[in-house]
Design a protein around this motif. Sequence first.
Motif, PDB file in Angstrom:
ATOM      1  N   LEU A  94       0.834  -1.201   0.000  1.00 48.77           N
ATOM      2  CA  LEU A  94       0.000   0.000   0.000  1.00 48.77           C
ATOM      3  C   LEU A  94       0.873   1.257   0.000  1.00 48.77           C
ATOM      4  CD1 LEU A  94      -2.604  -1.177   2.659  1.00 48.77           C
ATOM      5  CD2 LEU A  94      -2.916  -1.064   0.178  1.00 48.77           C
ATOM      6  N   PRO A  95       0.355   2.361  -0.505  1.00 44.65           N
ATOM      7  CA  PRO A  95       1.120   3.613  -0.497  1.00 44.65           C
ATOM      8  C   PRO A  95       1.440   4.062   0.927  1.00 44.65           C
ATOM      9  CG  PRO A  95      -0.834   3.802  -1.886  1.00 44.65           C
ATOM     10  CD  PRO A  95      -0.943   2.503  -1.154  1.00 44.65           C
ATOM     11  N   ALA A  96       2.490   4.841   1.047  1.00 44.47           N
ATOM     12  CA  ALA A  96       2.937   5.345   2.355  1.00 44.47           C
ATOM     13  C   ALA A  96       1.944   6.357   2.913  1.00 44.47           C
ATOM     14  CB  ALA A  96       4.317   5.979   2.217  1.00 44.47           C
ATOM     15  N   THR A  97       1.433   6.066   4.113  1.00 43.40           N
ATOM     16  CA  THR A  97       0.562   6.987   4.843  1.00 43.40           C
ATOM     17  C   THR A  97       0.984   6.991   6.310  1.00 43.40           C
ATOM     18  OG1 THR A  97      -1.093   5.278   5.345  1.00 43.40           O
ATOM     19  CG2 THR A  97      -1.434   6.588   3.319  1.00 43.40           C
ATOM     20  N   TRP A  98       0.576   8.035   7.003  1.00 44.22           N
ATOM     21  CA  TRP A  98       0.834   8.174   8.448  1.00 44.22           C
ATOM     22  C   TRP A  98      -0.502   8.367   9.139  1.00 44.22           C
ATOM     23  CZ3 TRP A  98       5.762   7.072   8.791  1.00 44.22           C
ATOM     24  CH2 TRP A  98       6.629   7.443   7.763  1.00 44.22           C
ATOM     25  N   PHE A  99      -0.764   7.628  10.212  1.00 39.80           N
ATOM     26  CA  PHE A  99      -2.046   7.794  10.896  1.00 39.80           C
ATOM     27  C   PHE A  99      -2.032   9.084  11.705  1.00 39.80           C
ATOM     28  CE2 PHE A  99       0.504   5.094  13.712  1.00 39.80           C
ATOM     29  CZ  PHE A  99       0.391   5.755  14.926  1.00 39.80           C
ATOM     30  N   ILE A 100      -3.165   9.789  11.694  1.00 40.71           N
ATOM     31  CA  ILE A 100      -3.262  11.044  12.444  1.00 40.71           C
ATOM     32  C   ILE A 100      -4.484  11.078  13.362  1.00 40.71           C
ATOM     33  CG2 ILE A 100      -1.958  12.345  10.722  1.00 40.71           C
ATOM     34  CD1 ILE A 100      -4.640  13.601   9.808  1.00 40.71           C
ATOM     35  N   ALA A 101      -5.466  10.227  13.101  1.00 40.48           N
ATOM     36  CA  ALA A 101      -6.673  10.207  13.927  1.00 40.48           C
ATOM     37  C   ALA A 101      -7.307   8.826  13.872  1.00 40.48           C
ATOM     38  CB  ALA A 101      -7.681  11.261  13.443  1.00 40.48           C
ATOM     39  N   THR A 102      -8.007   8.490  14.945  1.00 32.75           N
ATOM     40  CA  THR A 102      -8.747   7.231  14.996  1.00 32.75           C
ATOM     41  C   THR A 102     -10.220   7.520  14.720  1.00 32.75           C
ATOM     42  OG1 THR A 102      -9.121   7.440  17.382  1.00 32.75           O
ATOM     43  CG2 THR A 102      -7.149   6.221  16.670  1.00 32.75           C
ATOM     44  N   CYS A 103     -10.932   6.481  14.319  1.00 32.88           N
ATOM     45  CA  CYS A 103     -12.372   6.578  14.055  1.00 32.88           C
ATOM     46  C   CYS A 103     -13.114   5.724  15.074  1.00 32.88           C
ATOM     47  CB  CYS A 103     -12.685   6.068  12.649  1.00 32.88           C
ATOM     48  SG  CYS A 103     -11.919   7.015  11.333  1.00 32.88           S
ATOM     49  N   ARG A 104     -14.402   5.978  15.200  1.00 33.26           N
ATOM     50  CA  ARG A 104     -15.217   5.138  16.081  1.00 33.26           C
ATOM     51  C   ARG A 104     -15.199   3.694  15.612  1.00 33.26           C
ATOM     52  NH1 ARG A 104     -20.446   9.016  17.312  1.00 33.26           N
ATOM     53  NH2 ARG A 104     -19.353  10.402  18.758  1.00 33.26           N
ATOM     54  N   ASP A 105     -15.209   3.506  14.303  1.00 32.29           N
ATOM     55  CA  ASP A 105     -15.076   2.171  13.709  1.00 32.29           C
ATOM     56  C   ASP A 105     -13.588   1.832  13.744  1.00 32.29           C
ATOM     57  OD1 ASP A 105     -14.702  -0.033  12.061  1.00 32.29           O
ATOM     58  OD2 ASP A 105     -15.730   0.822  10.341  1.00 32.29           O
ATOM     59  N   GLU A 106     -13.203   0.896  14.588  1.00 32.43           N
ATOM     60  CA  GLU A 106     -11.779   0.603  14.801  1.00 32.43           C
ATOM     61  C   GLU A 106     -11.077   0.030  13.576  1.00 32.43           C
ATOM     62  OE1 GLU A 106     -12.035  -3.746  16.901  1.00 32.43           O
ATOM     63  OE2 GLU A 106     -12.475  -1.988  18.137  1.00 32.43           O
ATOM     64  N   HIS A 107     -11.808  -0.253  12.522  1.00 34.90           N
ATOM     65  CA  HIS A 107     -11.200  -0.774  11.294  1.00 34.90           C
ATOM     66  C   HIS A 107     -10.854   0.342  10.305  1.00 34.90           C
ATOM     67  CE1 HIS A 107     -11.959  -4.802  12.624  1.00 34.90           C
ATOM     68  NE2 HIS A 107     -13.216  -4.484  12.861  1.00 34.90           N
ATOM     69  N   ARG A 108     -11.166   1.583  10.690  1.00 39.27           N
ATOM     70  CA  ARG A 108     -10.839   2.723   9.844  1.00 39.27           C
ATOM     71  C   ARG A 108      -9.989   3.710  10.625  1.00 39.27           C
ATOM     72  NH1 ARG A 108     -16.157   5.161   7.421  1.00 39.27           N
ATOM     73  NH2 ARG A 108     -16.614   5.309   9.624  1.00 39.27           N
ATOM     74  N   LEU A 109      -9.194   4.482   9.908  1.00 36.01           N
ATOM     75  CA  LEU A 109      -8.415   5.532  10.525  1.00 36.01           C
ATOM     76  C   LEU A 109      -8.204   6.651   9.527  1.00 36.01           C
ATOM     77  CD1 LEU A 109      -4.675   4.686  10.715  1.00 36.01           C
ATOM     78  CD2 LEU A 109      -6.274   2.971   9.976  1.00 36.01           C
ATOM     79  N   VAL A 110      -7.863   7.812  10.051  1.00 34.37           N
ATOM     80  CA  VAL A 110      -7.564   8.972   9.221  1.00 34.37           C
ATOM     81  C   VAL A 110      -6.054   9.028   9.088  1.00 34.37           C
ATOM     82  CG1 VAL A 110      -7.755  11.482   9.016  1.00 34.37           C
ATOM     83  CG2 VAL A 110      -9.641  10.150  10.023  1.00 34.37           C
ATOM     84  N   THR A 111      -5.594   9.179   7.840  1.00 33.95           N
ATOM     85  CA  THR A 111      -4.166   9.159   7.566  1.00 33.95           C
ATOM     86  C   THR A 111      -3.762  10.369   6.730  1.00 33.95           C
ATOM     87  OG1 THR A 111      -4.459   7.805   5.575  1.00 33.95           O
ATOM     88  CG2 THR A 111      -4.044   6.633   7.653  1.00 33.95           C
TER      89      THR A 111
END
Length: 178
Positions: free
Chosen positions: A124-141
């Motif tokens: 997958l492309p390079a990303t950095w996590f910056i926030a979590t979501c209520r749905d633990e299977h998703r995150l903001v990157t």
Amino acid sequence: MQNQEVAALSGLFDRYRRLYGQPLAEQDPGQPSPAELPPAHQGRVGWRPFLRAEPGSFDNLARALAMPVHPSLTALFGHYYAGNLPLCYKGLFVTLLQPWNSADFERLQQNQIGHQLMQRKLGLPATWFIATCRDEHRLVTLDNASGAVLLERLGQGAIGTLAPDLAGFLRRAEPVSS
């Protein structure tokens, strides 16, 4: 661009304080923060963003991963010690992550390396996590190539673009009560 992002983060802290007063964080006496405000109340402590005298660096990540690190990562995580902030962005409820103290900043860097190694393993492309979501299977990157803010499904990559850049994301995010 980094100054715009730091200003947008500072503005987000100010909006939260105007709407809800002093933000609270879970208190851990073993992990004090320069952002803490006394006294603690029922296991929670008030905090205010603490501007670091010298911004934290992600140069060690760049060296460890043999890749450049988008400067927006430093803008978001390197300038303040603060508590995590609950936000709503276009109907998506997230928790913006922030380092609480120097030990937490180091943990954040280690976790970012782990995230990046998993991204590589999955192709997958390079990303950095910056926030979590209520749905633990998703995150903001944060997309390392473009600086865009993405919604990502763990292990599967980007679902979509939330904002073209971090400053825009931070300016448009709405603080919510924790």
